[in-house]
Write an enzyme that holds these catalytic residues in place. Structure first.
Site, short mmCIF file in Angstrom:
data_model
loop_
_atom_site.label_atom_id
_atom_site.label_comp_id
_atom_site.label_asym_id
_atom_site.label_seq_id
_atom_site.Cartn_x
_atom_site.Cartn_y
_atom_site.Cartn_z
N ARG A 29 38.98 22.81 40.43
CA ARG A 29 40.24 23.50 40.11
C ARG A 29 41.43 22.87 40.82
O ARG A 29 42.53 22.82 40.29
CB ARG A 29 40.11 24.99 40.44
N PHE B 272 45.25 41.62 33.16
CA PHE B 272 45.15 40.31 32.51
C PHE B 272 43.92 40.18 31.62
O PHE B 272 43.71 39.13 31.00
CB PHE B 272 45.15 39.18 33.56
N GLU C 226 23.83 36.45 35.03
CA GLU C 226 24.61 35.63 34.11
C GLU C 226 23.71 34.67 33.31
O GLU C 226 23.92 34.46 32.12
CB GLU C 226 25.68 34.85 34.88
N ASN D 213 41.83 27.86 34.46
CA ASN D 213 41.25 27.25 35.66
C ASN D 213 39.96 26.45 35.41
O ASN D 213 39.17 26.23 36.31
CB ASN D 213 41.10 28.28 36.78
N LYS E 35 35.28 25.90 30.66
CA LYS E 35 36.01 26.84 29.81
C LYS E 35 36.76 26.09 28.70
O LYS E 35 36.85 24.85 28.73
CB LYS E 35 36.95 27.66 30.70
N TYR F 215 32.37 39.47 32.08
CA TYR F 215 33.54 39.83 32.89
C TYR F 215 33.70 41.35 32.99
O TYR F 215 34.82 41.86 33.05
CB TYR F 215 34.80 39.19 32.32
N HIS G 249 33.94 27.98 35.19
CA HIS G 249 33.35 29.18 35.78
C HIS G 249 32.17 28.77 36.64
O HIS G 249 31.44 27.83 36.29
CB HIS G 249 32.84 30.14 34.69
N THR H 214 39.73 30.65 42.88
CA THR H 214 40.03 31.10 41.51
C THR H 214 41.40 30.63 41.04
O THR H 214 41.56 30.20 39.90
CB THR H 214 39.98 32.65 41.46
N ARG I 127 30.28 26.79 44.17
CA ARG I 127 31.52 27.57 44.34
C ARG I 127 32.52 26.79 45.18
O ARG I 127 33.71 26.76 44.87
CB ARG I 127 31.23 28.92 45.03
P1 GDP Z 1 36.23 33.32 39.59
O1 GDP Z 1 34.87 33.86 39.95
O2 GDP Z 1 36.77 32.40 40.65
O3 GDP Z 1 36.28 32.68 38.22
O4 GDP Z 1 37.25 34.56 39.57
P2 GDP Z 1 37.04 36.07 39.03
O5 GDP Z 1 35.61 36.36 38.76
O6 GDP Z 1 37.77 36.97 39.98
O7 GDP Z 1 37.86 36.05 37.67
C1 GDP Z 1 37.31 35.51 36.52
C2 GDP Z 1 38.38 34.74 35.77
O8 GDP Z 1 39.43 35.61 35.37
C3 GDP Z 1 39.07 33.66 36.60
O9 GDP Z 1 38.35 32.45 36.69
C4 GDP Z 1 40.37 33.49 35.81
O10 GDP Z 1 40.17 32.66 34.67
C5 GDP Z 1 40.65 34.91 35.36
N1 GDP Z 1 41.58 35.56 36.29
C6 GDP Z 1 41.31 36.03 37.53
N2 GDP Z 1 42.42 36.54 38.10
C7 GDP Z 1 43.41 36.38 37.18
C8 GDP Z 1 44.81 36.71 37.16
O11 GDP Z 1 45.36 37.26 38.12
N3 GDP Z 1 45.51 36.40 36.03
C9 GDP Z 1 44.91 35.80 34.95
N4 GDP Z 1 45.67 35.52 33.88
N5 GDP Z 1 43.60 35.48 34.94
C10 GDP Z 1 42.86 35.75 36.03
MG MG Z 2 33.79 35.39 39.13
#
Ligand code: GDP
Ligand code: MG
Length: 161
Positions: free
Chosen positions: A113, A68, A137, A123, A20, A60, A126, A102, A96
């Protein structure tokens, strides 16, 4: 050898990994790539690009209703990303676990991370979270001809189980 598809493990499984904008800014691209290379996975697609809001909205889509989400769009469009397709046995689940939770607070040391991240909103990487999700994707981010099918010289040792 000639083993049937049903009895041999899927060594062609693929996943989408992205460094990212914060990871690019912090010069972590090489370190991220090195981890997946040394694990034995094969890089089959790689490019750097400025993300559009349109592709992000598709990537997303499951988060569009979250409070957020606007911050997530700002974050992901704040600079270029490096986006990759990695291939290998169990690559989705393995990457993963190498990427970690996350929220970096929950990600153990040794994960990307857990080693490089401080906050869920920055973080670093992805990684697709399922084989089906990865297929969608990869189709979203890559043209078919941008993915290279190459035979690695150590295939028999590192890939053919
Ligand atoms: P991932 O698959 O572990 O990346 O998590 P998700 O698919 O649930 O979320 C996608 C991305 O959204 C995450 O990697 C974070 O960058 C962002 N994100 C997820 N949860 C939060 C949150 O509670 N606050 C903020 N600011 N960003 C979030
Ligand atoms: Mg995800």
């Amino acid at each position: 050898g000639h083993r049937s598809a049903s009895s041999s493990p899927d060594i062609r499984e693929r996943t989408l990994i992205a460094v990212k904008p914060d990871g690019v800014q912090r010069r972590l691209v090489g370190k991220v790539i090195q981890r997946f290379e040394q694990r034995g996975f094969k890089l089959v697609g790689l490019k750097m690009l400025q993300v559009s809001e349109d592709i992000l909205a598709q990537h997303y889509s499951h988060l569009r209703a979250k409070p957020f989400y606007p911050d997530l769009v700002d974050y992901m469009t704040s600079g270029p990303v490096v986006i990759m397709v990695w291939e290998g046995y169990n690559v989705v689940q393995s990457t993963r676990s190498m990427v970690g939770h996350t929220n970096p607070v929950e990600a153990p040391p040794g994960t990307v991370r857990g080693d490089f991240g401080l906050h869920v909103s920055r973080n670093v990487v992805h990684a697709s979270d399922s084989v089906e999700g990865a297929k969608g994707e990869i189709q979203l981010w890559f043209q078919r001809q941008e993915i290279l099918n190459w035979e690695s010289c150590d295939q028999a040792i590192s890939c053919e189980l």
